[in-house]
Design a protein around this motif. Structure first.
Motif, PDB file in Angstrom:
ATOM      1  N   PRO B  76       0.963  -1.212  -0.115  1.00  0.00           N
ATOM      2  CA  PRO B  76      -0.040  -0.026  -0.172  1.00  0.00           C
ATOM      3  C   PRO B  76       0.812   1.427  -0.212  1.00  0.00           C
ATOM      4  O   PRO B  76       0.548   2.224  -1.023  1.00  0.00           O
ATOM      5  CB  PRO B  76      -0.797  -0.161   1.342  1.00  0.00           C
ATOM      6  CG  PRO B  76      -1.119  -1.845   1.335  1.00  0.00           C
ATOM      7  CD  PRO B  76       0.476  -2.235   1.168  1.00  0.00           C
ATOM      8  N   LEU B  77       2.027   1.430   0.939  1.00  0.00           N
ATOM      9  CA  LEU B  77       2.659   2.563   0.866  1.00  0.00           C
ATOM     10  C   LEU B  77       3.412   2.841  -0.481  1.00  0.00           C
ATOM     11  O   LEU B  77       3.818   3.914  -1.109  1.00  0.00           O
ATOM     12  CB  LEU B  77       3.899   2.313   2.090  1.00  0.00           C
ATOM     13  CG  LEU B  77       4.124   3.659   2.606  1.00  0.00           C
ATOM     14  CD1 LEU B  77       2.928   4.428   3.222  1.00  0.00           C
ATOM     15  CD2 LEU B  77       4.851   3.294   3.777  1.00  0.00           C
ATOM     16  N   ALA B  78       3.836   1.834  -1.170  1.00  0.00           N
ATOM     17  CA  ALA B  78       4.487   1.979  -2.348  1.00  0.00           C
ATOM     18  C   ALA B  78       3.575   2.352  -3.466  1.00  0.00           C
ATOM     19  O   ALA B  78       3.925   2.829  -4.352  1.00  0.00           O
ATOM     20  CB  ALA B  78       5.287   0.326  -2.575  1.00  0.00           C
ATOM     21  N   ARG B  79       2.230   1.929  -3.362  1.00  0.00           N
ATOM     22  CA  ARG B  79       1.423   2.245  -4.265  1.00  0.00           C
ATOM     23  C   ARG B  79       1.020   3.986  -4.229  1.00  0.00           C
ATOM     24  O   ARG B  79       1.213   4.442  -5.034  1.00  0.00           O
ATOM     25  CB  ARG B  79       0.042   1.471  -3.893  1.00  0.00           C
ATOM     26  CG  ARG B  79      -0.094   0.326  -4.392  1.00  0.00           C
ATOM     27  CD  ARG B  79      -1.300  -0.296  -3.851  1.00  0.00           C
ATOM     28  NE  ARG B  79      -1.113  -1.805  -3.520  1.00  0.00           N
ATOM     29  CZ  ARG B  79      -1.898  -2.452  -2.814  1.00  0.00           C
ATOM     30  NH1 ARG B  79      -3.182  -1.876  -2.356  1.00  0.00           N
ATOM     31  NH2 ARG B  79      -1.895  -3.840  -2.438  1.00  0.00           N
ATOM     32  N   GLU B 136      -5.167   1.096   4.186  1.00  0.00           N
ATOM     33  CA  GLU B 136      -4.705  -0.174   3.991  1.00  0.00           C
ATOM     34  C   GLU B 136      -3.196  -0.084   4.571  1.00  0.00           C
ATOM     35  O   GLU B 136      -2.836  -1.445   5.215  1.00  0.00           O
ATOM     36  CB  GLU B 136      -4.776  -0.429   2.356  1.00  0.00           C
ATOM     37  CG  GLU B 136      -4.205  -1.737   2.187  1.00  0.00           C
ATOM     38  CD  GLU B 136      -5.194  -2.951   2.618  1.00  0.00           C
ATOM     39  OE1 GLU B 136      -6.412  -2.583   3.041  1.00  0.00           O
ATOM     40  OE2 GLU B 136      -4.779  -3.959   2.784  1.00  0.00           O
ATOM     41  N   ALA B 137      -2.409   0.766   4.693  1.00  0.00           N
ATOM     42  CA  ALA B 137      -1.071   0.541   4.695  1.00  0.00           C
ATOM     43  C   ALA B 137      -0.933   0.218   6.186  1.00  0.00           C
ATOM     44  O   ALA B 137      -0.105  -0.305   6.799  1.00  0.00           O
ATOM     45  CB  ALA B 137      -0.282   1.861   4.487  1.00  0.00           C
ATOM     46  N   ARG B 138      -1.876   1.156   6.838  1.00  0.00           N
ATOM     47  CA  ARG B 138      -1.837   0.982   8.548  1.00  0.00           C
ATOM     48  C   ARG B 138      -2.460  -0.492   8.666  1.00  0.00           C
ATOM     49  O   ARG B 138      -1.981  -1.181   9.771  1.00  0.00           O
ATOM     50  CB  ARG B 138      -2.989   2.100   8.910  1.00  0.00           C
ATOM     51  CG  ARG B 138      -2.601   1.953  10.543  1.00  0.00           C
ATOM     52  CD  ARG B 138      -3.706   3.182  11.235  1.00  0.00           C
ATOM     53  NE  ARG B 138      -5.170   2.920  10.708  1.00  0.00           N
ATOM     54  CZ  ARG B 138      -6.020   3.636  11.584  1.00  0.00           C
ATOM     55  NH1 ARG B 138      -5.818   4.484  12.418  1.00  0.00           N
ATOM     56  NH2 ARG B 138      -7.413   3.299  11.451  1.00  0.00           N
ATOM     57  N   GLY B 141       0.250  -2.575   8.807  1.00  0.00           N
ATOM     58  CA  GLY B 141       1.345  -2.340   9.562  1.00  0.00           C
ATOM     59  C   GLY B 141       2.683  -1.590   8.949  1.00  0.00           C
ATOM     60  O   GLY B 141       3.730  -1.650   9.659  1.00  0.00           O
ATOM     61  N   GLU B 142       2.220  -1.185   7.875  1.00  0.00           N
ATOM     62  CA  GLU B 142       3.501  -0.105   7.286  1.00  0.00           C
ATOM     63  C   GLU B 142       3.641   1.092   7.894  1.00  0.00           C
ATOM     64  O   GLU B 142       4.429   1.788   7.677  1.00  0.00           O
ATOM     65  CB  GLU B 142       3.119  -0.018   5.808  1.00  0.00           C
ATOM     66  CG  GLU B 142       3.485  -1.382   4.926  1.00  0.00           C
ATOM     67  CD  GLU B 142       3.193  -0.742   3.364  1.00  0.00           C
ATOM     68  OE1 GLU B 142       4.380  -0.809   2.747  1.00  0.00           O
ATOM     69  OE2 GLU B 142       2.622  -0.429   2.877  1.00  0.00           O
ATOM     70  N   ILE B 143       2.594   1.429   8.423  1.00  0.00           N
ATOM     71  CA  ILE B 143       2.397   2.725   9.220  1.00  0.00           C
ATOM     72  C   ILE B 143       1.813   2.543  10.602  1.00  0.00           C
ATOM     73  O   ILE B 143       1.116   1.633  10.655  1.00  0.00           O
ATOM     74  CB  ILE B 143       1.818   3.831   8.616  1.00  0.00           C
ATOM     75  CG1 ILE B 143       0.669   3.630   8.237  1.00  0.00           C
ATOM     76  CG2 ILE B 143       2.592   4.419   7.274  1.00  0.00           C
ATOM     77  CD1 ILE B 143      -0.244   4.725   7.886  1.00  0.00           C
ATOM     78  N   ASP B 148      -3.204   9.059  11.621  1.00  0.00           N
ATOM     79  CA  ASP B 148      -4.207   9.424  10.990  1.00  0.00           C
ATOM     80  C   ASP B 148      -4.199   9.339   9.506  1.00  0.00           C
ATOM     81  O   ASP B 148      -3.251  10.188   9.004  1.00  0.00           O
ATOM     82  CB  ASP B 148      -4.801  10.681  11.478  1.00  0.00           C
ATOM     83  CG  ASP B 148      -5.903  11.151  10.902  1.00  0.00           C
ATOM     84  OD1 ASP B 148      -6.626  10.501   9.703  1.00  0.00           O
ATOM     85  OD2 ASP B 148      -6.530  12.082  11.300  1.00  0.00           O
ATOM     86  N   PRO B 149      -4.687   8.243   8.871  1.00  0.00           N
ATOM     87  CA  PRO B 149      -4.599   8.036   7.217  1.00  0.00           C
ATOM     88  C   PRO B 149      -5.012   9.502   6.628  1.00  0.00           C
ATOM     89  O   PRO B 149      -4.265   9.835   5.485  1.00  0.00           O
ATOM     90  CB  PRO B 149      -5.285   7.079   6.798  1.00  0.00           C
ATOM     91  CG  PRO B 149      -5.681   6.061   8.191  1.00  0.00           C
ATOM     92  CD  PRO B 149      -5.436   7.205   9.027  1.00  0.00           C
TER      93      PRO B 149
END
Lengths: 192, 192
Positions: B76-79, B136-138, B141-143, B148-149
């Motif tokens: 997700p973060l890479a997206r 989704e990244a949260r 576990g990426e963030i 707060d997204p």
DNA sequence: TTGAGAATAGACCGGTCAGTCTAGTGAGAA
DNA sequence: TTCTCACTAGACTGACCGGTCTATTCTCAA
């Protein structure tokens, strides 16, 4: 107050709100009660006028930089943050219309190289002064040794300008504060 | 290609470079070989035209969002990062003139509430889609969980716009890349 | 007291602006 | 074949643009 000063004062306000192309000389003269002959006595052209308004804007900026970056009661990183908090207060007084450099930069840099160079020079000046402050922060261990103060200063300034644009759109300071919180917590956490 | 499409195409290019007030209808017509009657047959006014150009700009943006945010081969973060890298490629093709939303937003939001609302709505749309991606990244576990997204998405977008302004001034992509590196390394390090 | 130059004053200029108007064209429906 | 209407075509309008010009007034030094 001299006519020249009155014109520059009004110019600061009107250029911030209207930008360059939407500001008519006529409107400026009406607002200040100045006849056209006086304007063209003091300024070569509209462009010359706007460039001098930017110089006046930068005088204020440099006063803010001195007030904050040379505050001995704060750590170097806190001094840098202080500068942007002072800027935020200025934006509040102006009705959250953002930063004149950002506004004129966006509007004119696509077509007018003189303005593009002028405004980039202004950003560069500001960035340099912040960079020395961050250099000091690095010496004192507030940010990592391997950090690049010049790049960090540009980053801070650029992100601030983005936040200022959003703040102008919303007429709200929240984007400014959020950006500062994010930046400085990232900067400190990275060395924690 | 229809006349309407030709005009909107040229509008995308010319509004990005000239901004709104410096773009004359006459010049647009000359550039596209269109008589005035056709323009005012297809568009109510210059303002109406510019608003439709923004709609076309947003179609491209949404295509970019789909291409990147729905890429199953990336985290997700890479997206999210991918979206801005795609934008950077678009800016390169345009000659590093930055983002039209930022440009028109700065130029017009001080005087024209219609444009201010329109452009803020565009930013808000983009930010929302990035926010779901960060949500989704949260989850993955990426963030950090407590992040707060929505705020992180606004932050990312606003800082990007600032970098885009600086990139426009310098006609150089460096500010864009530096900003992305900083943001995403800050976001990942915080959960390390 | 007078002369000089800075500053004020505003009519005026050509050009360009967004937008209107009327006439004409062309393609598809009836 | 003829009618209709979307579209093209560009001359035209009035307002306003930045900038020029000449005349006048003000200030202050000689």
């Amino acid at each position: 107050m001299t006519t020249r000063e009155r014109l520059l004062d009004a110019g600061l306000e009107m250029l911030l709100q209207h930008g360059y192309n939407d500001l008519g000389i006529q409107a400026l003269l009406r607002a200040t009660g100045t006849p056209k002959g006086s304007f063209y006595h003091h300024f070569q052209s509209k462009e010359d006028f706007a460039l001098q308004v930017i110089d006046r804007y930068m005088e204020e900026v440099h006063r803010g930089l001195e007030l904050s970056l040379e505050d001995p009661g704060l750590t170097p990183l806190a001094r840098a943050r202080r500068f942007f908090e002072l800027s935020r207060e200025k934006y509040r007084r102006d009705g959250y219309l953002g930063c004149m450099l950002g506004g004129l930069g966006q509007e004119l840099s696509g077509v007018n190289p003189t303005f593009a160079a002028k405004i980039e020079a202004c950003f560069s000046e500001i960035s340099c002064r912040i960079a020395s402050c961050l250099e000091e922060a690095r010496r004192q261990g507030e940010i990592p040794q391997q950090a690049d103060p010049r790049e960090l200063a540009n980053l801070l300034l650029n992100c601030w300008e983005g936040a200022a644009l959003r703040s102008r759109l919303l007429r709200d300071p929240a984007p400014l504060d959020q950006m500062l919180d994010f930046y400085f917590s990232a900067a400190t956490r990275s060395v924690g």
